[in-house]
Design a protein around this motif. Structure first.
Motif, PDB file in Angstrom:
ATOM      1  N   TYR A  67     118.864  72.648  36.904  1.00  0.00           N
ATOM      2  CA  TYR A  67     117.993  73.479  37.728  1.00  0.00           C
ATOM      3  C   TYR A  67     116.978  74.220  36.856  1.00  0.00           C
ATOM      4  CZ  TYR A  67     116.793  76.439  41.596  1.00  0.00           C
ATOM      5  OH  TYR A  67     116.108  77.054  42.578  1.00  0.00           O
ATOM      6  N   ALA A  82     112.912  73.937  36.628  1.00  0.00           N
ATOM      7  CA  ALA A  82     112.078  75.120  36.786  1.00  0.00           C
ATOM      8  C   ALA A  82     111.178  75.319  35.570  1.00  0.00           C
ATOM      9  CB  ALA A  82     112.972  76.344  36.983  1.00  0.00           C
ATOM     10  N   ARG A 114     117.829  82.641  43.466  1.00  0.00           N
ATOM     11  CA  ARG A 114     116.860  81.696  44.030  1.00  0.00           C
ATOM     12  C   ARG A 114     117.326  81.170  45.395  1.00  0.00           C
ATOM     13  NH1 ARG A 114     116.147  76.761  45.773  1.00  0.00           N
ATOM     14  NH2 ARG A 114     114.211  75.710  45.246  1.00  0.00           N
ATOM     15  N   LEU A 152     116.717  83.706  47.901  1.00  0.00           N
ATOM     16  CA  LEU A 152     115.298  83.758  48.269  1.00  0.00           C
ATOM     17  C   LEU A 152     114.984  82.641  49.267  1.00  0.00           C
ATOM     18  CD1 LEU A 152     112.435  84.827  47.983  1.00  0.00           C
ATOM     19  CD2 LEU A 152     112.162  83.442  45.919  1.00  0.00           C
ATOM     20  N   GLU A 153     115.553  81.467  49.003  1.00  0.00           N
ATOM     21  CA  GLU A 153     115.310  80.337  49.905  1.00  0.00           C
ATOM     22  C   GLU A 153     115.802  80.662  51.320  1.00  0.00           C
ATOM     23  OE1 GLU A 153     116.893  76.575  48.598  1.00  0.00           O
ATOM     24  OE2 GLU A 153     116.801  75.798  50.658  1.00  0.00           O
ATOM     25  N   THR A 167     105.828  85.364  44.375  1.00  0.00           N
ATOM     26  CA  THR A 167     107.281  85.490  44.472  1.00  0.00           C
ATOM     27  C   THR A 167     107.918  84.314  45.205  1.00  0.00           C
ATOM     28  OG1 THR A 167     106.847  87.834  44.739  1.00  0.00           O
ATOM     29  CG2 THR A 167     109.113  87.129  45.137  1.00  0.00           C
ATOM     30  N   VAL A 209     109.230  78.504  45.403  1.00  0.00           N
ATOM     31  CA  VAL A 209     110.452  78.139  46.145  1.00  0.00           C
ATOM     32  C   VAL A 209     110.063  77.385  47.422  1.00  0.00           C
ATOM     33  CG1 VAL A 209     112.475  79.048  47.345  1.00  0.00           C
ATOM     34  CG2 VAL A 209     111.765  80.026  45.179  1.00  0.00           C
TER      35      VAL A 209
END
Ligand SMILES: Nc1nc2c(ncn2[C@@H]2O[C@H](COP(=O)(O)O[C@H]3[C@@H](O)[C@H](n4cnc5c(=O)[nH]c(N)nc54)O[C@@H]3COP(=O)(O)O)[C@@H](O)[C@H]2O)c(=O)[nH]1
Length: 723
Positions: A415, A419, A439, A442-443, A491, A495
């Motif tokens: 991952y 990234a 992350r 956030l998703e 931000t 994503v």
């Protein structure tokens, strides 16, 4: 008791003495037999062939052909093997009796005949013959059943060592039925050496302890190849229960074994590449871990993922995607040692176990090699396809004690590799877990935010430097988060791109921006940022056309801002999409110009309408002479190519003056206006009574500070139908 179709059993009487024939007929007919007479051996053989009698009475002494020869001739005829033939001798000497048996007689009587018991004798012979016939029929049926079931049977006398095989046993071992039974040694010589011990032990155990046993083993066939046999062995015991031999039934189970092997293979391998699948990889990894623990060695788990495989699949079709995966599998297998396991875990994910490592550097070397090898273009289905690969590495024992933990660590490292720019590798590090968790959160939040309609657009003006009038507004996405307040795109855009959420989000931005711009007076334009991910998923041309039509906005009032990174991959496809958009009348701007690697090459390939000089240059204007020269050159380039040049990030008057002195067309930056909600735009310009803002009077100052009115620039909630 007679043959089918015959009411009475038929007795053929062959004797040259007419009186004896007469008396015999009398006796036998009275006993319920039918009688056929002949007076010599030759007519007797002919009558046998023609009539197939149930019993034959054959005199030995006849004129032309004596009974011994006639008997032998009958035995050779069809149905003659087991026919009951009673020889009538005039001589009660041992020699004649022996000759009679040698000729094949079933029994004999001597003259003078005892007429009282003759009929009984014939009846007993007939009964015995029927019993033999019945046994023969049963044997044939059994042999046929064994043949159909591929079932052989055998018997082994322990003392003599004699072995008897049924006909099917010969066939099972690929030998001719008449070849003769094997001895123990030649039999076992056919058994696959790997299975020999088990078979031998089972036989020895049954011979010693009685009972039975079952063994599966393989034999080697004379012409090559193998056969799987299932053996059921039982003891043969004497009247005292003492084992005197073994008997067994042998079944050909090759098809079942092959089917089982196939099922096992399919359950443990990936059908497309033939590599072990996730389940089998787990097993292989667990075994490798057990060995590494025992030997005190390190091992590495490498988790691989093809970058942008989805693009190949979507763009060139699944058949090409499949071929690519096969080619990748081949390359992977070719790059590891035999002791190392390679597997396809699903989709474009592969994994590898590197065993017997002395140092982590070995894993790094392998990862580097894999990244390089897989980066070499592959020719698949007439296409030259290039994919990069990201690799995550976890080490045993440092990064996990068991297979599941190591795979998780390698996944987290992968991952990070992705990234960090893809086409590279990363070792697992503490802390990755937390980053990934954040992350994922956030998703989830992003999905929820989209469903709740928490997104809004802010607009930042782009001014004509000469007239100071606003030429257009750049739409900039914001997330009105319930807890975190207004969140900027940096931000969440990445994503959204990685999860595909950019597709619905970008669609909404396009629709909302067009709707808003349609309320402004022409020729005021709106600029919308497009992410490279939007070009990869879905039909962007249709998406733009729909938004324009739905908002009733003229295409030349929409400007699409793209970055150079879009042109880095699949340039031809992208350029053709851009050309289609331009053909619709939409304007195309190159954003962040100067920050890419080959900006000039792209200018030559596509006629952009606008160049936006990246704000990193503008920020260094009047600070660094080289930057001044570059900015001046870019402006000159734009003039020469007939493109509008916009300077981004203008914050101070000196920067604006420099740009003005070099005839830059437009400026955008905090100096003339920060991004503000739609409602905030009303702070400066007077709204057009019919349609909206008058751009020529529009001034955009401090608008961002104003509260939002109406919230018409908000992302609609799911109920609106588009989500
Ligand atoms: N795919 C999409 N990308 C989008 C969308 N909306 C925005 N973005 C991209 O996100 C990046 C960050 O944008 P943002 O935080 O909105 O920043 C913009 C401006 O606020 C900032 N800016 C403007 N003037 C100045 C200035 O004088 N100083 C300064 N420090 N910053 C300034 O620049 C950003 C706009 O840049 P650009 O797009 O290059 O014109 C950014 O990359 C956006 O593109 C979206 O809907 N989709």
């Amino acid at each position: 008791m007679s043959r089918p179709g015959r009411e009475q059993p038929l007795v053929l009487v062959a004797d040259d003495d007419q009186m004896i024939r007469f008396l015999t007929r009398e006796v036998l007919e009275q006993a319920g037999f039918a009688v056929e007479e002949v007076d010599d051996g030759r007519p007797a053989v002919a009558a046998f062939a023609r009539l197939r009698p149930d019993v034959v009475l054959l005199d030995v002494m006849m004129k032309e052909m004596h009974g011994f020869d006639a008997c032998a001739a009958m035995r050779a005829l069809p149905g003659g093997t087991n026919a009951p033939i009673l020889m009538i001798t005039g001589l009660e000497d041992v020699d004649s009796i022996n000759r009679a048996y040698e000729a094949g007689a079933t029994d004999f009587v001597t003259k003078p005949l005892n007429w009282t018991i003759l009929a009984h004798r014939v009846r007993y012979m007939l009964r015995a013959s029927r019993a033999v016939q019945e046994v023969e029929v049963q044997k044939l049926r059994l042999a046929e059943a064994q043949r159909l079931a591929h079932l052989g049977s055998w018997q082994w006398e322990l003392e003599s060592g004699r072995i008897d095989w049924s006909a099917e046993m010969f066939r099972l071992y690929g030998r001719g039925v008449g070849e003769g039974a094997p001895d123990r040694q030649s039999w076992l010589a056919r058994v696959n050496p790997e299975d020999l011990e088990e078979l031998d032990c089972a036989c020895a155990r049954v011979a010693a302890e009685g009972g039975d046993a079952a063994v599966d083993y393989r034999i080697r066939l004379p012409g090559g190849g193998e056969r799987f046999l299932h053996e059921h062995i039982a003891a043969l015991a004497d009247e005292h229960g003492q084992a005197i031999g073994l008997r067994g039934t042998t079944q050909d189970v090759t098809e079942r074994k092959l089917a089982e092997a196939r099922i096992h293979y399919l359950a443990h391998h990936d059908g497309l590449t033939g590599l072990p699948n996730r389940g089998m990889f787990h097993e292989q990894l667990s075994q490798a871990l057990a060995r590494a623990t025992r030997d005190g060695m390190m091992l590495a788990v490498l988790f691989l993922d093809l970058d942008r495989f989805k693009e190949v699949n979507d763009g060139l079709g699944h058949a090409v995607g499949d071929l690519l995966l096969q080619a990748v599998a081949e390359r992977l297998q070719g790059s590891v040692r035999e002791v190392d396991a390679v597997a396809r875990l699903g989709g474009d994910e592969f994994a590898l176990v590197q065993t017997s490592m002395g140092h982590p550097a070995a894993a790094e070397t392998l990862a580097r090699r894999l990244v390089e090898i897989l980066a070499v273009p592959v020719e698949v289905g007439g296409h030259q396809v290039t994919v990069a690969t990201s690799v995550g590495i976890a080490l045993f024992p440092a990064d996990g004690a068991d297979a599941a933990q190591l795979l998780k660590s390698a996944d987290l490292a992968l991952y990070r590799a992705k990234a960090d720019g893809r086409g590279t590798f990363r070792f697992f590090e503490e802390g990755m877990n937390r980053a990934v968790h954040a992350r994922l959160q956030l998703e989830q939040e992003l999905r929820r935010g989209i469903a709740q309609g928490e997104f809004v657009l802010h607009y930042q003006p782009q001014h004509d430097l000469a007239t100071k009038e606003i030429r257009s507004y750049e739409a900039l996405l914001r997330w009105q988060h319930p807890r975190h307040g207004l969140v900027g795109p940096d931000t969440f855009i990445t994503v959204a791109e990685e999860t595909g959420l950019i597709e619905p989000l970008g669609r909404w931005v396009m629709q909302q921006a067009c709707r808003d711009a349609a309320r402004w007076l022409p020729p005021l334009k709106v600029s919308v940022n497009l992410s490279p991910a939007q070009f990869r998923s879905g039909d962007i041309v249709a998406m733009v056309a729909e938004a324009l039509e739905a908002a009733d906005l003229e295409p030349d009032r929409l400007e699409l801002e793209i970055t150079e990174s879009l042109l880095l991959n699949h340039t031809e496809t992208t350029l053709s999409t851009l050309s289609r958009l331009k053909a619709m009348g939409v304007r195309i701007a190159m954003d962040d110009f100067g920050t890419g690697y080959s900006s000039l090459a792209y200018l030559w390939q596509f006629p952009f309408d606008k160049l936006k000089i990246d704000r990193s240059f503008i920020g260094n204007l009047n600070v660094d002479r080289n930057v001044d020269a570059i900015v001046a050159a870019i402006i000159g380039l734009g003039h020469s190519l007939g493109m509008t040049v916009t300077a981004e990030g203008v914050e101070v008057e000196e920067q604006a003056k420099f740009l003005e002195s070099h005839a830059c067309h437009e400026i955008q930056g905090f100096l003339y206006g920060t991004p503000a909600p739609y409602a905030g735009l009303l702070a400066g310009p007077r709204p057009d009574p019919k349609r909206g803002l008058d751009p020529h009077e529009a001034r955009h100052e401090g608008a961002a500070l104003r509260p939002e009115a109406g919230g018409d620039a908000r992302l609609p909630v799911a109920a609106s139908g588009r989500w």
